[in-house]
Design an enzyme around this catalytic site. Structure first.
Site, PDB file in Angstrom:
ATOM      1  N   GLU A  87       0.841  -1.213   0.000  1.00 36.71           N
ATOM      2  CA  GLU A  87       0.000   0.000   0.000  1.00 36.71           C
ATOM      3  C   GLU A  87       0.871   1.257   0.000  1.00 36.71           C
ATOM      4  O   GLU A  87       0.772   2.117   0.866  1.00 36.71           O
ATOM      5  CB  GLU A  87      -0.974  -0.012   1.179  1.00 36.71           C
ATOM      6  N   GLU A  96      -5.878  -7.089  -1.611  1.00 35.60           N
ATOM      7  CA  GLU A  96      -6.469  -7.233  -0.281  1.00 35.60           C
ATOM      8  C   GLU A  96      -7.948  -6.904  -0.358  1.00 35.60           C
ATOM      9  O   GLU A  96      -8.330  -5.868  -0.895  1.00 35.60           O
ATOM     10  CB  GLU A  96      -5.839  -6.259   0.729  1.00 35.60           C
TER      11      GLU A  96
END
Ligand code: CA
Length: 652
Positions: free
Chosen positions: A188, A286
């Protein structure tokens, strides 16, 4: 424990062949899985069905046992593989231990843990997705901290260290015989990586990692990973920067949590844009969804009671399955879409019977999100808020380690599971009834069906006429009534309230009945339809203005022909970035202000309610009630939400 009961019944039905139209082979193969799951059309054979299982080793150290669908204890990786999972994802931190060797928690996921997990995944035919955070602990959009050992390095030295570290880790995995399917260059990495925040620096580090992967694992895909796809322009910029700096990668991966990350349509658009413009593969790296609202480990959950998030699916096992199905179906139909990975499907409660008992286990084995030892590295977050598991209600195993039927979605998407359409869960009913009026309960309740559609179904309430009469005769009070609809238990809350003399009191009918006077030309001042920002219902009065001192307005309503008596008025507001404010509720009699009550706005979700009492109204007088809002503005501009006005007789 109710859900086990219904599950048991459904399983028995399945074993008896009780699902009309079900493919016989499928019913046997899935042991009568009770979930309704459609077949995903045109699903590629090699579509990646991933589950992040980073916590498994410390969970087992903590005493957690995992079971298969027959209820027998079994290696969790065998159960995952049997359920259609093809890839296991594991996060890797450089050194999540303090100088005395105490783990920071969150799985204590160093490369040795990745090797142990990778060996077991490989044993059951699955490939590993190696998620390098290039940090000593959690890296995400809010923090990308440099590993302590690299803290004083200049960029070139750090790049070489990152390259050497990546080679070292991948060599260990290779030597252990781990099948590596994909390697991530950071986690991320929204505009930061390894302590660097300038794109040229970030990409020099990514390039060093990529070079290591190409040399050590020429067959593995190289992935970059970002979060917040709802910000389409940010994603377009990440892809452009990667292209400009010629980072060598294969997969542009995104997190997608439907509570926060926008619609699936938007996800499709942003990933399609990247895939087509730059010729990259794309995937959801995710995602997860809550199967229950209950917490199971005495450590509060990200998604729990009182959350103000977008809830597109019920918090049930079927709701969780439908979320997974939707994400798989979406990515499978994006050009270049190669797979979906579920986040932390195996991270469940460590099973103690109190917070104290669990806390001792988390600290010893690292099975909570962070231990107190993490303070040496991350004093402001982990060091303050260390504790247990905030996502145990989003796992694919229940709190006793038994797999949820939703785990089999990864396999069921290939064939479908032809369970008949049926209600999955019922929505609670909230009934507002004026004092002394008859309490009339609805004949239907809203059911969310197992295909995530909605239907009104008939309900039987478990209440006597005498009890309803007592509610009507009593004072201001809330009563809970239970009932039954299609075998599910229903709930109706009866709120006995003073009769509201205002029309459209919660803005559900737009601005009907209200007079809005904009004194300073705010950028935005209107009734907004957004359930998460409303106090009740789905709508509220919204305002925002970027320019300083451009928020000043009133919203008011006049009530005529009231019975004489003493009235009270209340109204609620929330907001922020307001700077200096002058906000108050007011009441006027025949145009003359008779009372005010101050209000303050502080932050998102903090509603403030003002109440003015003893507004004396005589025969023939007109009462006007409203709210005055004046904000200097700060930050990104003053904003706020106004909802739920009530004008009622004080005594009835
Ligand atoms: Ca928890």
């Amino acid at each position: 424990m109710k859900r086990y009961l219904s599950l048991t019944i459904a399983l028995m039905l399945g074993m008896l062949g009780g699902f009309p139209g079900v493919n016989r082979a499928s019913a046997e193969e899935f042991g009568g899985n009770p979930l309704r799951v459609g077949k995903v059309e045109d699903l590629p054979e090699d579509f990646i069905m991933g589950v992040d299982a980073s916590s498994v080793i410390v969970e087992e150290d903590s005493g957690v046992k995992y079971y298969n669908f027959a209820g027998e204890e079994q290696d969790v990786f065998a159960t995952l593989a049997e359920s259609g999972v093809t890839h296991i994802r594991v996060r890797v931190w450089n050194n999540p231990y303090d100088a005395e060797g105490h783990g920071y928690g969150g799985g204590n996921n160093d490369i040795d843990k990745a090797v142990a997990i990778g060996e077991r995944a490989t044993r059951y035919g699955m490939k590993l997705i190696v998620d390098f955070h290039y940090s000593d602990f959690w890296a995400d959009p809010s923090k990308q901290m440099v590993p302590l050992a690299w803290a004083d390095m200049d960029l070139d030295t750090k790049s070489e260290a990152l390259y050497a570290y990546t080679v070292d880790c991948l060599t260990k995995l290779n030597e252990a015989g781990v099948a590596i399917g994909m390697v991530q260059l950071g986690n991320e990495t929204n505009g930061a990586l390894c302590g660097e925040t300038l794109w040229p620096n970030i990409q020099q580090l990514m390039q060093a990692g990529s070079r290591a992967v190409r040399e050590c694992c020429p067959d593995a895909l190289v992935a970059v990973h970002f979060a917040n796809p709802e910000n389409a322009s940010a994603y377009a910029n990440y892809a452009k920067q990667l292209d400009r700096h010629e980072v060598d990668y294969d997969v542009f991966a995104s997190s997608y949590y439907p509570y926060w990350h926008g619609t699936l349509e938007n996800l499709t658009t942003v990933l399609t844009t990247v895939a087509e413009k730059y010729g990259k593969k794309v995937m959801v790296m995710e995602t997860s969804y809550a199967y229950t609202i209950e917490d199971t480990d005495f450590s509060g959950n990200t998604i729990g009671e009182g959350n103000n998030v977008i809830q597109n699916y019920p918090y049930t096992v079927q709701g969780q399955a439908n979320e997974i199905w939707d994400v798989i179906n979406t990515v499978a139909h994006i050009p270049g879409g190669i797979g979906v990975c579920y986040w932390e499907g195996t991270w469940i409660s460590v099973g103690g019977s109190s917070w104290e008992e669990n806390a001792a286990i988390w600290e010893t084995y690292g099975s909570g999100w962070a231990s107190k030892y993490a303070a040496v590295y991350d004093p402001n977050d982990a060091g303050k808020y260390y504790g247990g598991n905030a996502v145990d209600n989003q796992a694919l195993f229940d709190e006793t380690g038994h797999p949820l039927p939703s785990l089999q979605v990864f396999k069921l998407v290939r064939s479908g599971n032809d369970v008949p359409l049926a209600p999955d869960v019922l929505e609670d009913v909230h009934l507002m009834v004026n004092l002394h009026s008859a309490v009339k309960l609805p004949e239907t309740v809203e059911a969310i069906m197992n295909d995530n559609s909605r239907q009104a179904i008939s309900v039987t309430w478990d209440v006597t006429g005498e009890a309803l009469q007592q509610m009507s005769d009593g004072g201001v009070e809330t009563y809970e009534i239970t009932g039954t609809a299609d075998g599910l238990s229903a709930r109706c809350y009866v709120h006995m309230v003073r009769r509201n003399m205002l029309v459209n009191d919660s803005f559900e009918d737009g601005d009907i009945g209200w007079t809005i006077t904009d004194l300073k030309k705010a950028s935005e001042l209107y009734v907004e339809d957004k359930v998460t920002d409303s106090l009740t219902g789905t709508k509220h009065m919204h305002f925002w203005s970027a320019m300083p001192n451009s928020v000043e307005f009133t919203v008011e309503q006049a009530a005529e022909n009231l019975a004489p008596g003493a009235y009270q008025f209340s109204i609620s507001i929330m907001g922020g970035d307001a700077g200096e404010t002058d906000i108050y509720a007011y009441a006027k009699i025949d145009g003359e202000q008779v009372a005010t009550a101050p209000l303050t706005i502080t932050s998102y979700g903090s509603w403030d309610t003002a109440t003015i009492e003893n507004i004396d109204v005589a025969e023939g007088q007109t009462v006007t009630v409203g709210i005055y809002v004046k904000c200097a503005g700060a930050g990104n501009g003053a904003w706020g939400k106004i909802d739920d006005a009530v004008l009622a007789l004080m005594a009835e």
